[in-house]
Design an enzyme around this catalytic site. Sequence first.
Site, PDB file in Angstrom:
ATOM      1  N   HIS A  48      76.970 -32.840 -49.442  1.00 53.94           N
ATOM      2  CA  HIS A  48      75.718 -32.967 -48.934  1.00 53.94           C
ATOM      3  C   HIS A  48      75.480 -34.512 -48.490  1.00 53.94           C
ATOM      4  CE1 HIS A  48      74.243 -29.111 -49.420  1.00 53.94           C
ATOM      5  NE2 HIS A  48      74.708 -29.149 -50.689  1.00 53.94           N
ATOM      6  N   ARG A  74      82.783 -34.527 -55.480  1.00 51.61           N
ATOM      7  CA  ARG A  74      82.463 -33.211 -55.055  1.00 51.61           C
ATOM      8  C   ARG A  74      83.113 -33.289 -53.433  1.00 51.61           C
ATOM      9  NH1 ARG A  74      76.960 -29.752 -55.206  1.00 51.61           N
ATOM     10  NH2 ARG A  74      75.765 -31.507 -53.918  1.00 51.61           N
TER      11      ARG A  74
END
Length: 256
Positions: A48, A74
């Site tokens: 994100h 991530r």
Amino acid sequence: MENPVNRFKAGLREGRHQLGVWNAIPHPTVTECLAACGFDWIVIDTEHGAMEVTDALPALQAVAGYPAASAVVRPAINDWVLIKRHLDQGAQTLMLPYVQSRDEAEAAVRAMRYPPRGLRGVAGMTRASRYGLVEDYSHRAEDELCLILQVETAAALDRLEEIATVEGVDGIFIGPADLSASMGYPGQPEHPAVVAAIEGAIARLKAVGVPSGILTLDPDFARRCIALGTGFTAVGVDMLSLRNGAMGLVEAFGNA
């Protein structure tokens, strides 16, 4: 040269709780500041926000200066090409989002490993091998790599044990925001049904001996999860901390 020890993975094996924070702002100064604050693990988040694979490298270098902190990268998706790039940059722990099945978990494990056990591409002059100076890196890399899989939908939760017990999976991260949406309660991770599902997942993972983790911004729920047995709990996000701190100043001095 020795292959660096993965302190985060060691902590999971020892059963020692590790406190974490999210790094989404793509600048190594922010990452370094978080590392200096005393967190055990810092998620470098390329799923994100604006952070890309190339932003993860200086973030990893920033964390490396603080021996007590561990970087958890991530990737944007459970993809063997992205996994390879992050590993070659020196990430030792990866957290892969949106894992839905045992097959996807097994694919993630293969992407973490060199042939013949996996399909990670072999390159010699990488940061991971200290630019070729770690002796026999291709045979030793796996010892210090750590794989965390995100279970963040109701469907994945139904298959929790199948996913978690895949050989090579080191832990399961429960994603409250996506889980609440998939259960029909978008934006309500505090909904009783969602909380019950999360607490149940922590207990189920404990029963099969797999470490569990979570991100929650509710201090009381964070303490509850730790008491139930989470092994790695993130309690903050850099952008939120910045926003709340700035708003607090405005509130304190806005009428001055």
